[in-house]
Design a protein around this motif. Sequence first.
Motif, PDB file in Angstrom:
ATOM      1  N   PRO A  83      36.102  42.462  47.784  1.00  0.00           N
ATOM      2  CA  PRO A  83      34.850  43.035  47.269  1.00  0.00           C
ATOM      3  C   PRO A  83      33.638  42.281  47.804  1.00  0.00           C
ATOM      4  CG  PRO A  83      35.887  41.667  45.599  1.00  0.00           C
ATOM      5  CD  PRO A  83      36.848  41.730  46.752  1.00  0.00           C
ATOM      6  N   LEU A  84      32.512  42.960  47.820  1.00  0.00           N
ATOM      7  CA  LEU A  84      31.268  42.330  48.228  1.00  0.00           C
ATOM      8  C   LEU A  84      30.889  41.252  47.214  1.00  0.00           C
ATOM      9  CD1 LEU A  84      28.660  42.230  49.972  1.00  0.00           C
ATOM     10  CD2 LEU A  84      27.704  43.925  48.393  1.00  0.00           C
ATOM     11  N   LYS A  85      30.555  40.079  47.712  1.00  0.00           N
ATOM     12  CA  LYS A  85      30.159  38.985  46.831  1.00  0.00           C
ATOM     13  C   LYS A  85      28.642  38.837  46.841  1.00  0.00           C
ATOM     14  CE  LYS A  85      34.368  36.221  47.012  1.00  0.00           C
ATOM     15  NZ  LYS A  85      34.954  34.892  47.270  1.00  0.00           N
ATOM     16  N   MET A  86      28.066  38.952  45.680  1.00  0.00           N
ATOM     17  CA  MET A  86      26.624  38.778  45.530  1.00  0.00           C
ATOM     18  C   MET A  86      26.365  38.157  44.174  1.00  0.00           C
ATOM     19  SD  MET A  86      23.644  39.046  46.863  1.00  0.00           S
ATOM     20  CE  MET A  86      21.902  39.157  46.442  1.00  0.00           C
ATOM     21  N   GLU A  87      25.930  36.902  44.164  1.00  0.00           N
ATOM     22  CA  GLU A  87      25.654  36.210  42.914  1.00  0.00           C
ATOM     23  C   GLU A  87      24.261  35.610  42.965  1.00  0.00           C
ATOM     24  OE1 GLU A  87      28.588  33.275  42.158  1.00  0.00           O
ATOM     25  OE2 GLU A  87      30.277  34.680  42.182  1.00  0.00           O
ATOM     26  N   ILE A  88      23.547  35.745  41.868  1.00  0.00           N
ATOM     27  CA  ILE A  88      22.227  35.133  41.718  1.00  0.00           C
ATOM     28  C   ILE A  88      22.279  34.251  40.474  1.00  0.00           C
ATOM     29  CG2 ILE A  88      19.768  35.535  41.366  1.00  0.00           C
ATOM     30  CD1 ILE A  88      20.090  38.229  42.748  1.00  0.00           C
ATOM     31  N   LEU A  89      22.035  32.971  40.655  1.00  0.00           N
ATOM     32  CA  LEU A  89      22.147  32.008  39.561  1.00  0.00           C
ATOM     33  C   LEU A  89      20.814  31.292  39.364  1.00  0.00           C
ATOM     34  CD1 LEU A  89      25.586  30.443  40.582  1.00  0.00           C
ATOM     35  CD2 LEU A  89      25.188  32.219  38.872  1.00  0.00           C
ATOM     36  N   PRO A  90      19.963  31.816  38.506  1.00  0.00           N
ATOM     37  CA  PRO A  90      18.687  31.148  38.240  1.00  0.00           C
ATOM     38  C   PRO A  90      18.877  29.960  37.296  1.00  0.00           C
ATOM     39  CG  PRO A  90      18.870  33.117  36.894  1.00  0.00           C
ATOM     40  CD  PRO A  90      20.099  33.078  37.764  1.00  0.00           C
ATOM     41  N   SER A  91      17.970  29.019  37.340  1.00  0.00           N
ATOM     42  CA  SER A  91      18.021  27.871  36.425  1.00  0.00           C
ATOM     43  C   SER A  91      16.618  27.553  35.932  1.00  0.00           C
ATOM     44  CB  SER A  91      18.625  26.644  37.114  1.00  0.00           C
ATOM     45  OG  SER A  91      17.812  26.206  38.178  1.00  0.00           O
ATOM     46  N   VAL A  92      16.532  27.157  34.683  1.00  0.00           N
ATOM     47  CA  VAL A  92      15.277  26.752  34.061  1.00  0.00           C
ATOM     48  C   VAL A  92      15.504  25.405  33.387  1.00  0.00           C
ATOM     49  CG1 VAL A  92      13.489  27.305  32.375  1.00  0.00           C
ATOM     50  CG2 VAL A  92      14.619  29.151  33.643  1.00  0.00           C
ATOM     51  N   THR A 105      37.079  36.444  42.642  1.00  0.00           N
ATOM     52  CA  THR A 105      37.217  35.016  42.387  1.00  0.00           C
ATOM     53  C   THR A 105      37.839  34.277  43.562  1.00  0.00           C
ATOM     54  OG1 THR A 105      37.332  35.282  39.982  1.00  0.00           O
ATOM     55  CG2 THR A 105      38.377  33.324  40.886  1.00  0.00           C
ATOM     56  N   ILE A 106      38.680  34.957  44.335  1.00  0.00           N
ATOM     57  CA  ILE A 106      39.434  34.307  45.402  1.00  0.00           C
ATOM     58  C   ILE A 106      38.927  34.751  46.767  1.00  0.00           C
ATOM     59  CG2 ILE A 106      41.489  33.985  43.988  1.00  0.00           C
ATOM     60  CD1 ILE A 106      42.647  36.521  45.166  1.00  0.00           C
ATOM     61  N   ASN A 107      39.194  33.936  47.765  1.00  0.00           N
ATOM     62  CA  ASN A 107      38.817  34.240  49.142  1.00  0.00           C
ATOM     63  C   ASN A 107      40.033  34.715  49.926  1.00  0.00           C
ATOM     64  OD1 ASN A 107      36.047  33.460  48.982  1.00  0.00           O
ATOM     65  ND2 ASN A 107      36.671  31.313  49.065  1.00  0.00           N
ATOM     66  N   PHE A 108      39.927  35.853  50.554  1.00  0.00           N
ATOM     67  CA  PHE A 108      40.992  36.368  51.404  1.00  0.00           C
ATOM     68  C   PHE A 108      40.370  37.331  52.401  1.00  0.00           C
ATOM     69  CE2 PHE A 108      40.559  39.377  47.988  1.00  0.00           C
ATOM     70  CZ  PHE A 108      40.747  40.620  48.589  1.00  0.00           C
ATOM     71  N   LEU A 109      41.130  37.690  53.415  1.00  0.00           N
ATOM     72  CA  LEU A 109      40.631  38.584  54.450  1.00  0.00           C
ATOM     73  C   LEU A 109      41.176  39.987  54.210  1.00  0.00           C
ATOM     74  CD1 LEU A 109      38.976  38.731  57.071  1.00  0.00           C
ATOM     75  CD2 LEU A 109      41.083  38.298  58.331  1.00  0.00           C
ATOM     76  N   SER A 110      40.303  40.975  54.167  1.00  0.00           N
ATOM     77  CA  SER A 110      40.728  42.359  53.973  1.00  0.00           C
ATOM     78  C   SER A 110      41.681  42.790  55.083  1.00  0.00           C
ATOM     79  CB  SER A 110      39.513  43.286  53.960  1.00  0.00           C
ATOM     80  OG  SER A 110      38.580  42.894  52.980  1.00  0.00           O
ATOM     81  N   GLY A 111      42.566  43.748  54.756  1.00  0.00           N
ATOM     82  CA  GLY A 111      43.475  44.247  55.771  1.00  0.00           C
ATOM     83  C   GLY A 111      44.458  45.255  55.224  1.00  0.00           C
ATOM     84  N   LYS A 112      45.215  45.873  56.137  1.00  0.00           N
ATOM     85  CA  LYS A 112      46.245  46.824  55.729  1.00  0.00           C
ATOM     86  C   LYS A 112      47.421  46.119  55.062  1.00  0.00           C
ATOM     87  CE  LYS A 112      45.182  50.340  59.218  1.00  0.00           C
ATOM     88  NZ  LYS A 112      45.707  51.150  60.354  1.00  0.00           N
ATOM     89  N   GLU A 113      47.708  44.908  55.514  1.00  0.00           N
ATOM     90  CA  GLU A 113      48.744  44.089  54.892  1.00  0.00           C
ATOM     91  C   GLU A 113      48.201  42.675  54.746  1.00  0.00           C
ATOM     92  OE1 GLU A 113      52.531  44.219  56.790  1.00  0.00           O
ATOM     93  OE2 GLU A 113      53.009  46.202  55.981  1.00  0.00           O
ATOM     94  N   VAL A 114      47.783  42.337  53.533  1.00  0.00           N
ATOM     95  CA  VAL A 114      47.212  41.031  53.261  1.00  0.00           C
ATOM     96  C   VAL A 114      48.321  40.105  52.793  1.00  0.00           C
ATOM     97  CG1 VAL A 114      45.556  39.740  51.876  1.00  0.00           C
ATOM     98  CG2 VAL A 114      44.985  42.033  52.703  1.00  0.00           C
ATOM     99  N   LYS A 115      48.581  39.078  53.557  1.00  0.00           N
ATOM    100  CA  LYS A 115      49.652  38.147  53.250  1.00  0.00           C
ATOM    101  C   LYS A 115      49.091  36.918  52.536  1.00  0.00           C
ATOM    102  CE  LYS A 115      53.523  35.588  55.290  1.00  0.00           C
ATOM    103  NZ  LYS A 115      54.229  35.240  56.550  1.00  0.00           N
ATOM    104  N   MET A 116      49.697  36.587  51.413  1.00  0.00           N
ATOM    105  CA  MET A 116      49.343  35.395  50.649  1.00  0.00           C
ATOM    106  C   MET A 116      50.620  34.608  50.368  1.00  0.00           C
ATOM    107  SD  MET A 116      46.634  36.931  47.862  1.00  0.00           S
ATOM    108  CE  MET A 116      45.338  38.081  48.324  1.00  0.00           C
ATOM    109  N   GLY A 117      50.468  33.492  49.732  1.00  0.00           N
ATOM    110  CA  GLY A 117      51.604  32.700  49.299  1.00  0.00           C
ATOM    111  C   GLY A 117      51.509  32.437  47.810  1.00  0.00           C
ATOM    112  N   THR A 174      30.724  38.769  55.361  1.00  0.00           N
ATOM    113  CA  THR A 174      31.933  39.537  55.644  1.00  0.00           C
ATOM    114  C   THR A 174      32.978  39.091  54.636  1.00  0.00           C
ATOM    115  OG1 THR A 174      32.943  37.950  57.178  1.00  0.00           O
ATOM    116  CG2 THR A 174      31.330  39.501  58.111  1.00  0.00           C
ATOM    117  N   SER A 175      34.192  39.634  54.763  1.00  0.00           N
ATOM    118  CA  SER A 175      35.251  39.224  53.842  1.00  0.00           C
ATOM    119  C   SER A 175      35.712  37.802  54.095  1.00  0.00           C
ATOM    120  CB  SER A 175      36.439  40.181  53.959  1.00  0.00           C
ATOM    121  OG  SER A 175      36.975  40.144  55.272  1.00  0.00           O
ATOM    122  N   SER A 176      35.317  37.201  55.213  1.00  0.00           N
ATOM    123  CA  SER A 176      35.756  35.841  55.528  1.00  0.00           C
ATOM    124  C   SER A 176      34.609  34.854  55.709  1.00  0.00           C
ATOM    125  CB  SER A 176      36.607  35.850  56.810  1.00  0.00           C
ATOM    126  OG  SER A 176      35.856  36.339  57.900  1.00  0.00           O
TER     127      SER A 176
END
Length: 330
Positions: free
Chosen positions: A240-249, A188-200, A281-283
Amino acid sequence: MNSRIINVVFIWLIGLPVAIGTGGTPVWATPVTVENQPIYLLRIDSPPKIDGELDDEAWQHPPLEKDFISYWPGYGEKLSEKTLIRMAYDDKGLYFAILCYDSQPQDIKTSLTKRDQIYDDDWVGICLDTLGNKQTQYGFYINPHGIQADILNSAVSGDDMSPDFVWESAARITPRGYQVEVLIPLSTINFLSGKEVKMGVLIKRKVTRLGFYGSWPDIKPGIGILNSTAPIICKNLKAPLKMEILPSVTYSSNQERDNSWEWGKSDRSTDLGIGIKYGITSSITAELTVNPDFSQVESDVFQVEVNRRYPLFYIEKRPFFMEGADSFYF
């Protein structure tokens, strides 16, 4: 009613910068005496069940017990009701357990209402700067009945209440107040992969009967919430890999009266469209949409229409037109 379908293809690439922080000895569940000293979150092997009960193994470690300082209607007053915070993570998401003490639990204000309509109730909010750049924040708010509200805050465009993120929450009122559990999936969220991922992180709470809004860390006047987060670090976290397919009719049927007692022939049409999101990529995320339905809305949005001479208005909810939209505000 006349309508027009526009066939259009967009490709949108969004670069997501991130700040990587370094830390020393883990300080989880210990008093933070140095300002901005990072808090290392606990990695768990067994995720808690999101049911509002805080009896899971993941929540048996000591909580963070912080003073919540008012930021509205005035700044600087310590909230009399205690708030305990627990945070954890695994390869699937970020977990939060927040215990909101209340000496008068019978006066907790809550309601069973629609999403994003909880702001007149008591609530607790989790604001996440997942990139650590103090430019954007995800806001996840929960009332004592577990009803959700979410906001995307940007330094450019301010608060945007239209997003509906995918996350889980549950809450229970208890004899000592109320408690909430939250799962925010990494997808759901966007962040960059890493050994130490810093957020707030910034935790907010509203106590309706006292008329106060408080937060930890405190939101100093003139500073704003984007600059008021406490740094947290997750080790070895991979987006995680982001892959979404949203069809509409879209199916439409229009009829006009030939005369006062008879309808004319029905004019029917069917239209197809598709939207695709892919994490390069992750970013960096690429989004593509073909033949978007410009009348597409949420199926559960309720409006009553009786003899109106103007169209109904629905808030934009399609991910393609929402994610990263603040980049186009100047």
